[in-house]
Write an enzyme that holds these catalytic residues in place. Sequence first.
Site, PDB file in Angstrom:
ATOM      1  N   PRO A 134      64.998  44.885   4.790  1.00  0.00           N
ATOM      2  CA  PRO A 134      63.697  45.631   5.242  1.00  0.00           C
ATOM      3  C   PRO A 134      62.476  44.933   4.736  1.00  0.00           C
ATOM      4  O   PRO A 134      61.397  44.997   5.316  1.00  0.00           O
ATOM      5  CB  PRO A 134      64.047  47.083   4.526  1.00  0.00           C
ATOM      6  CG  PRO A 134      65.410  47.108   4.553  1.00  0.00           C
ATOM      7  CD  PRO A 134      66.063  45.906   4.262  1.00  0.00           C
ATOM      8  N   THR A 156      71.521  42.024  14.546  1.00  0.00           N
ATOM      9  CA  THR A 156      72.011  42.191  15.978  1.00  0.00           C
ATOM     10  C   THR A 156      73.503  42.514  16.126  1.00  0.00           C
ATOM     11  O   THR A 156      74.325  41.588  15.477  1.00  0.00           O
ATOM     12  CB  THR A 156      71.627  40.845  16.638  1.00  0.00           C
ATOM     13  OG1 THR A 156      70.300  40.714  16.889  1.00  0.00           O
ATOM     14  CG2 THR A 156      72.155  40.719  18.120  1.00  0.00           C
ATOM     15  N   GLU A 161      65.066  34.885  14.768  1.00  0.00           N
ATOM     16  CA  GLU A 161      65.518  33.489  14.678  1.00  0.00           C
ATOM     17  C   GLU A 161      64.381  32.735  14.208  1.00  0.00           C
ATOM     18  O   GLU A 161      64.389  31.401  14.281  1.00  0.00           O
ATOM     19  CB  GLU A 161      66.535  32.968  15.586  1.00  0.00           C
ATOM     20  CG  GLU A 161      67.746  34.029  15.644  1.00  0.00           C
ATOM     21  CD  GLU A 161      68.937  33.224  16.285  1.00  0.00           C
ATOM     22  OE1 GLU A 161      69.081  32.098  16.246  1.00  0.00           O
ATOM     23  OE2 GLU A 161      69.686  34.151  16.935  1.00  0.00           O
TER      24      GLU A 161
HETATM   25  N1  COS Z   1      68.918  22.841   7.202  1.00  0.00           N
HETATM   26  C1  COS Z   1      69.311  22.450   5.814  1.00  0.00           C
HETATM   27  N2  COS Z   1      68.704  22.787   4.606  1.00  0.00           N
HETATM   28  C2  COS Z   1      67.468  23.105   4.725  1.00  0.00           C
HETATM   29  C3  COS Z   1      66.770  23.605   6.145  1.00  0.00           C
HETATM   30  C4  COS Z   1      67.450  23.396   7.247  1.00  0.00           C
HETATM   31  N3  COS Z   1      66.794  23.487   8.364  1.00  0.00           N
HETATM   32  N4  COS Z   1      65.560  24.137   5.780  1.00  0.00           N
HETATM   33  C5  COS Z   1      65.474  24.205   4.614  1.00  0.00           C
HETATM   34  N5  COS Z   1      66.564  23.554   3.891  1.00  0.00           N
HETATM   35  C6  COS Z   1      66.921  23.548   2.381  1.00  0.00           C
HETATM   36  C7  COS Z   1      65.703  22.548   1.745  1.00  0.00           C
HETATM   37  O1  COS Z   1      66.323  21.079   1.744  1.00  0.00           O
HETATM   38  C8  COS Z   1      65.766  23.090   0.164  1.00  0.00           C
HETATM   39  O2  COS Z   1      66.926  22.499  -0.475  1.00  0.00           O
HETATM   40  P1  COS Z   1      66.797  22.051  -2.008  1.00  0.00           P
HETATM   41  O3  COS Z   1      66.752  23.437  -2.500  1.00  0.00           O
HETATM   42  O4  COS Z   1      68.141  21.168  -2.158  1.00  0.00           O
HETATM   43  O5  COS Z   1      65.658  21.256  -2.231  1.00  0.00           O
HETATM   44  C9  COS Z   1      65.957  24.467   0.503  1.00  0.00           C
HETATM   45  O6  COS Z   1      66.595  24.590   1.613  1.00  0.00           O
HETATM   46  C10 COS Z   1      64.731  25.199   0.473  1.00  0.00           C
HETATM   47  O7  COS Z   1      63.644  24.758   1.304  1.00  0.00           O
HETATM   48  P2  COS Z   1      62.280  25.110   1.311  1.00  0.00           P
HETATM   49  O8  COS Z   1      61.606  24.776   0.332  1.00  0.00           O
HETATM   50  O9  COS Z   1      61.800  24.419   2.679  1.00  0.00           O
HETATM   51  O10 COS Z   1      62.241  26.663   1.650  1.00  0.00           O
HETATM   52  P3  COS Z   1      61.217  27.744   1.768  1.00  0.00           P
HETATM   53  O11 COS Z   1      61.355  28.695   0.944  1.00  0.00           O
HETATM   54  O12 COS Z   1      59.584  27.015   1.649  1.00  0.00           O
HETATM   55  O13 COS Z   1      61.627  28.183   3.352  1.00  0.00           O
HETATM   56  C11 COS Z   1      61.177  28.577   5.618  1.00  0.00           C
HETATM   57  C12 COS Z   1      61.351  27.662   4.518  1.00  0.00           C
HETATM   58  C13 COS Z   1      59.928  29.271   5.556  1.00  0.00           C
HETATM   59  C14 COS Z   1      60.966  27.465   6.870  1.00  0.00           C
HETATM   60  C15 COS Z   1      62.403  29.123   5.889  1.00  0.00           C
HETATM   61  O14 COS Z   1      62.496  30.285   4.909  1.00  0.00           O
HETATM   62  C16 COS Z   1      62.459  29.977   7.159  1.00  0.00           C
HETATM   63  O15 COS Z   1      62.869  29.110   8.137  1.00  0.00           O
HETATM   64  N6  COS Z   1      62.238  31.124   7.234  1.00  0.00           N
HETATM   65  C17 COS Z   1      62.507  31.863   8.519  1.00  0.00           C
HETATM   66  C18 COS Z   1      63.845  32.636   8.442  1.00  0.00           C
HETATM   67  C19 COS Z   1      64.197  33.215   9.704  1.00  0.00           C
HETATM   68  O16 COS Z   1      64.346  32.154  10.896  1.00  0.00           O
HETATM   69  N7  COS Z   1      64.326  34.503   9.649  1.00  0.00           N
HETATM   70  C20 COS Z   1      64.937  35.165  10.673  1.00  0.00           C
HETATM   71  C21 COS Z   1      66.111  35.674  10.631  1.00  0.00           C
HETATM   72  S1  COS Z   1      67.443  35.593  11.712  1.00  0.00           S
HETATM   73  S2  COS Z   1      66.693  36.871  12.863  1.00  0.00           S
END
Ligand code: COS
Length: 382
Positions: A128, A159, A364
Amino acid sequence: MDFGFTEEQLMLQDVARRIARERIAPSAEHHDRTGEFPLDNIRALGENGLMGIEVPAEYGGAGMDPVSYVLAMVEIAAADAAHSTIMSVNNSLFCNGILTNGNEAQKQKYVRAIAEGREIGAFALTEPQSGSDATAMRCRAVKQADGSYVVNGKKSWITSGPVAKYIVLFAMTDPEKGSRGITAFLIDTDKPGFHRGKTEPKLGIRASATCEIEFQDYVVAAEDVLGEEGQGFRIAMSVLDAGRIGIASQAIGIARAAYEATLEYVKERKAFGQPIGAFQMTQAKIADMKCKLDAALLLTLRAAWVKGQGKRFSTEAAVAKLTASEAAMWISHQAVQIHGGMGYSKEMPLERYFRDAKITEIYEGTSEIQRLVIARNETGLR
Ligand code: COS
């Protein structure tokens, strides 16, 4: 460079197109109006290999490649986006997540039933109070002396939550460690401590059931940890990369349906003594629709191709999803506009395409998150 498809890819596309036209399109209006979950159609998709397209045959899937997945998703989404939502979660978020991170026993136990369409899968990351900022999750899993975990907490916007048998769940096992303190678990919804909460009334994809779920002292056995403890965030992000190819394909299907309906309409509908398609203002819209649709498809096929090569495809998937979802929104908007009053009427499917398209810019990973991922990966800055 080869822009052709293999015989197998075209065969799967044909199977999807046939089911889409014969079974899904005729009932799309009914499912949108009533919000009824299309269980029989989902079973039929599963029986034809469409619920585990990239799942090897030994685990009950079609054993095809990511490009085949794109082609099939586009066909299903063009008939009804809600069906393609259920399909994409089963394929990309559930089966793909276990295939790439699970052990042999987990693949046998959890993937087969979903890939064959006998059961429905789900993916529980959002809460939430945390969507884009996934590391802010509060759902906790506490390790016990025997290696099992006790889970407590809520997940939202799940979903297929109302009907799922199995769920890939992400919970915090070590809050001190932030993103490295998250672990992925495999959940059987028939076990005690699992509860379904309120369902979400939605603007579009109405036949895809969505609800809150809650865990109260739910016990997960050690063997149901997916990957290693603390790897959950990486698993979630890499699984979402694959999911974004699915949502891009869904957006393309919606956009194509809106575009094809418009193409017919502008040739038939007359104003001021000629078909409206002969007016330059309409022609410009048709040309822009066609460019956006083709660009979205090519970028999505590229992302799928890179995935199929076994390389990292995070940027390509984000580029594809961003381009395709914004194309779907723009094209369905223009399609409603060109149809005028009929576009606004529930007698035609244009307003449904418009409502369905919107979610592709949100779930996503929102368009803002896709831009963030692309720009971070391109610049190396954050
Ligand atoms: N594939 C593999 N590893 C990944 C990755 C990917 N696509 N993206 C990030 N990681 C890893 C990073 O390498 C990092 O690893 P280490 O801790 O070993 O260094 C770790 O994950 C954290 O990455 P990062 O610091 O980039 O994370 P952030 O907290 O800055 O978040 C975003 C990055 C905002 C891009 C991410 O949280 C995101 O995509 N959020 C959206 C989530 C989403 O799609 N929600 C919808 C849910 S489903 S409806």
